[in-house]
Design a protein around this motif. Sequence first.
Motif, PDB file in Angstrom:
ATOM      1  N   MET A  61       0.880  -1.173   0.000  1.00 18.48           N
ATOM      2  CA  MET A  61       0.000   0.000   0.000  1.00 18.48           C
ATOM      3  C   MET A  61       0.908   1.210   0.000  1.00 18.48           C
ATOM      4  O   MET A  61       1.596   1.471   0.991  1.00 18.48           O
ATOM      5  CB  MET A  61      -0.922  -0.001   1.229  1.00 18.48           C
ATOM      6  CG  MET A  61      -1.997  -1.090   1.165  1.00 18.48           C
ATOM      7  SD  MET A  61      -2.986  -1.186   2.682  1.00 18.48           S
ATOM      8  CE  MET A  61      -4.059   0.250   2.534  1.00 18.48           C
ATOM      9  N   GLY A  62       0.917   1.937  -1.101  1.00 22.48           N
ATOM     10  CA  GLY A  62       1.904   2.989  -1.226  1.00 22.48           C
ATOM     11  C   GLY A  62       3.288   2.382  -1.122  1.00 22.48           C
ATOM     12  O   GLY A  62       3.580   1.376  -1.765  1.00 22.48           O
ATOM     13  N   GLU A  63       4.113   2.978  -0.261  1.00 23.10           N
ATOM     14  CA  GLU A  63       5.482   2.474  -0.132  1.00 23.10           C
ATOM     15  C   GLU A  63       5.574   1.234   0.744  1.00 23.10           C
ATOM     16  O   GLU A  63       6.603   0.574   0.783  1.00 23.10           O
ATOM     17  CB  GLU A  63       6.358   3.554   0.517  1.00 23.10           C
ATOM     18  CG  GLU A  63       6.620   4.762  -0.349  1.00 23.10           C
ATOM     19  CD  GLU A  63       7.520   5.763   0.366  1.00 23.10           C
ATOM     20  OE1 GLU A  63       7.367   5.920   1.599  1.00 23.10           O
ATOM     21  OE2 GLU A  63       8.356   6.380  -0.304  1.00 23.10           O
ATOM     22  N   GLU A  64       4.498   0.952   1.497  1.00 23.95           N
ATOM     23  CA  GLU A  64       4.646  -0.013   2.579  1.00 23.95           C
ATOM     24  C   GLU A  64       4.140  -1.417   2.260  1.00 23.95           C
ATOM     25  O   GLU A  64       3.119  -1.602   1.608  1.00 23.95           O
ATOM     26  CB  GLU A  64       3.953   0.528   3.830  1.00 23.95           C
ATOM     27  CG  GLU A  64       4.750   1.677   4.419  1.00 23.95           C
ATOM     28  CD  GLU A  64       3.993   2.472   5.458  1.00 23.95           C
ATOM     29  OE1 GLU A  64       4.378   2.404   6.625  1.00 23.95           O
ATOM     30  OE2 GLU A  64       3.025   3.151   5.090  1.00 23.95           O
ATOM     31  N   SER A  65       4.867  -2.391   2.793  1.00 23.33           N
ATOM     32  CA  SER A  65       4.500  -3.791   2.609  1.00 23.33           C
ATOM     33  C   SER A  65       3.339  -4.145   3.524  1.00 23.33           C
ATOM     34  O   SER A  65       3.319  -3.763   4.694  1.00 23.33           O
ATOM     35  CB  SER A  65       5.720  -4.662   2.936  1.00 23.33           C
ATOM     36  OG  SER A  65       5.388  -6.025   2.829  1.00 23.33           O
ATOM     37  N   HIS A 323       3.021   1.308  -7.654  1.00 20.15           N
ATOM     38  CA  HIS A 323       3.454   1.574  -6.289  1.00 20.15           C
ATOM     39  C   HIS A 323       4.561   2.621  -6.282  1.00 20.15           C
ATOM     40  O   HIS A 323       5.578   2.432  -6.968  1.00 20.15           O
ATOM     41  CB  HIS A 323       3.998   0.310  -5.632  1.00 20.15           C
ATOM     42  CG  HIS A 323       2.976  -0.776  -5.464  1.00 20.15           C
ATOM     43  ND1 HIS A 323       1.839  -0.608  -4.719  1.00 20.15           N
ATOM     44  CD2 HIS A 323       2.931  -2.050  -5.935  1.00 20.15           C
ATOM     45  CE1 HIS A 323       1.134  -1.732  -4.734  1.00 20.15           C
ATOM     46  NE2 HIS A 323       1.762  -2.616  -5.469  1.00 20.15           N
ATOM     47  N   PRO A 324       4.391   3.687  -5.494  1.00 19.22           N
ATOM     48  CA  PRO A 324       5.460   4.691  -5.426  1.00 19.22           C
ATOM     49  C   PRO A 324       6.671   4.125  -4.686  1.00 19.22           C
ATOM     50  O   PRO A 324       6.525   3.471  -3.653  1.00 19.22           O
ATOM     51  CB  PRO A 324       4.814   5.826  -4.615  1.00 19.22           C
ATOM     52  CG  PRO A 324       3.754   5.163  -3.789  1.00 19.22           C
ATOM     53  CD  PRO A 324       3.261   3.993  -4.603  1.00 19.22           C
ATOM     54  N   ARG A 325       7.848   4.335  -5.259  1.00 17.49           N
ATOM     55  CA  ARG A 325       9.100   3.891  -4.615  1.00 17.49           C
ATOM     56  C   ARG A 325      10.084   5.046  -4.654  1.00 17.49           C
ATOM     57  O   ARG A 325      11.153   4.948  -5.255  1.00 17.49           O
ATOM     58  CB  ARG A 325       9.674   2.676  -5.351  1.00 17.49           C
ATOM     59  CG  ARG A 325       8.815   1.413  -5.292  1.00 17.49           C
ATOM     60  CD  ARG A 325       8.842   0.772  -3.907  1.00 17.49           C
ATOM     61  NE  ARG A 325       8.111  -0.472  -3.864  1.00 17.49           N
ATOM     62  CZ  ARG A 325       6.841  -0.586  -3.431  1.00 17.49           C
ATOM     63  NH1 ARG A 325       6.179   0.473  -3.018  1.00 17.49           N
ATOM     64  NH2 ARG A 325       6.248  -1.766  -3.405  1.00 17.49           N
TER      65      ARG A 325
END
Lengths: 446, 177
Positions: A61-65, A323-325
């Motif tokens: 979700m977004g940057e997070e696992s 997904h933003p990274r």
Amino acid sequence: MALMKHLNGLVDVDRGIISREIFVNEDIYRAEQEQVFARAWLFIGHESQIRNPGDYLVSSMGEESVILCRDRSGRVHVFLNSCRHRGMKVCRYDEGNTIEFQCPYHGWSYATDGTLVGVPFAKDAYGAQLDRSQWGLIEVARLEVYKSTVWATWDRSAPSFLDYIGGYKVYLDLLLDAWDGREGGTEAIGGIHKWLVPCNWKFPAENFSGDRYHGVSHRSVDMVGIGPSGQSRRDMGERNQARWLDVSFPELGHSMIAFLRPHDAPLAPAYQDAPVVADYFRRCEEERKRRRGDSWRLFGGPGTMFPNTSPLARQPRTLAVWHPRGPHQTEVWRWYFVDADAPPEVKDFLRHYYIRYSGPSGLTEQDDMENWNYAHKASRGTIARQHPYNYEMGLGRSTRAFEDHGLTLPGAITDVTVANASEHNQRGFYRRWRQFMEAASWDELR
Amino acid sequence: MSDVERLLLRQEVEEFLYREAELLDERRYEEWLELLTDDVRYFMPMRRNVPHDETEREFTREGVDISWFDEGKDTLTRRVRQILTGIHWAEEPPSRICHMISNVQVLGAGPAGPSGTEIAVKSRFLVYRNRVETETDVLVGKREDLLRRVNGGFKLARRRIVLDQSVLLAKNLTFFF
Ligand code: FES
Ligand SMILES: [Fe+2]
């Protein structure tokens, strides 16, 4: 709010002018994580990937696992994939089945419903201090399973999922419903394409939202022909007689390129080189006509559901998540869909088509990645940032009252059959993006 | 098979693989296609992180799942034709590509397949791609090939490419392994 004033000059959707800063600026990227990704409904995975109790799929979700998991009693959960003790990733497998998630660092273990169930040396080390009920895995605020797709948000005050998609439901359903018009009835093929693209996540998000303008990108694949009948990149005949529509919900940020078959034309032949497949789609479309009445004629194409999920409702039928990274990198995840009860030959035919079309090895999308990569790269410089992008195409041409031989459709719609393209959908996306970036809470976003 | 025969076979296999790599690195793609049998299978699975004792789930399945590649000569030929259009932007301007092939093992030879002798070969690859200015990819992994004897020479009848990555770290796969 400082940020609000800042954005005022950066995103001018009414004039179709958007600054490059919103793609390359680190501060804006950081703000996006809070303002957009911590609030919006995000795509997590497909129920067919967690059929049994204990099944899990690690997603993002977004940057997070996050961990998508069906607990022992059958309930679906989404947890932050991070131990409550010191933050270790409690699950580093991509998918599987488990009784519990045991943290590899100090050994706290969590049941599949997130409860903290195991703490090494609990009695001696903590005594009565540790209240386990307060230290379970962090769970999303809300979760919804919609036609087998799983969605979640971190914001408790977010509207329900159905309110979040609003009138876009009609278009999302074009991906999730079976081709013959039955509700639901699609499944994800095994295997999720995952790859890194050096560009901001909004490049692919806006491209899928409705960029019918980038034919030049794909001319080479049209020349060599990978379509289901061996021509161009998509040679389904029905597309040639259709009306093409840029459909946007600017108040929600969602959009799709849809096409509408003529009300009086017979079913066009398609997939002629593969009789079994041709037969399957003809039967489905006859069935679709019977089930849906006149709205059978509506078909979907690429779209973007705000913020970063892109359904592609025609063949290749896919759902991509951007997904933003970091501001300069995107990790793409792509799921591929087929009618669950299609014959094996049809599934196999489509699978081959999907692979040669989409993703890093797809003859079509390879060229998209090159363009997003270097568009982003060439926009990072001090001088480049001073000059905004142009989104003026088709300004002022949309209608809220679209009608075709008695059939009405929801959304603000621009007919692009003649014009070929507009940037109506992209403007809708950035209008909503700006609202998210400026709003203090969901109260201001409804 | 005598030791000498074994050495000669190994030598012949290595020469084939190096010549193939040479054609790819020199962008002689049409000649490369001629090294493939008409019924060639070209397969590259994706890889998942799974527990050590569940390795059967580690790879996506040929003919069943979505993979990086799962195709025959027709699609490979179209890939070559696309590069040769000169407007396949992902390979225009062309990348600089170098195939390092090593650890060649001849696993077995025997009369298999529909037409004559097939030889199972395993090797390692390091494919280096550099393009435009500073863009660089290094892809490393294993290949499992089936070479078929045709008219005294070899043709590639099957290749399974096992890339040692899970999330693909390259933005695209516009080249051959
Ligand atoms: S970080 Fe998980 S138990 Fe310590
Ligand atoms: Fe594209």
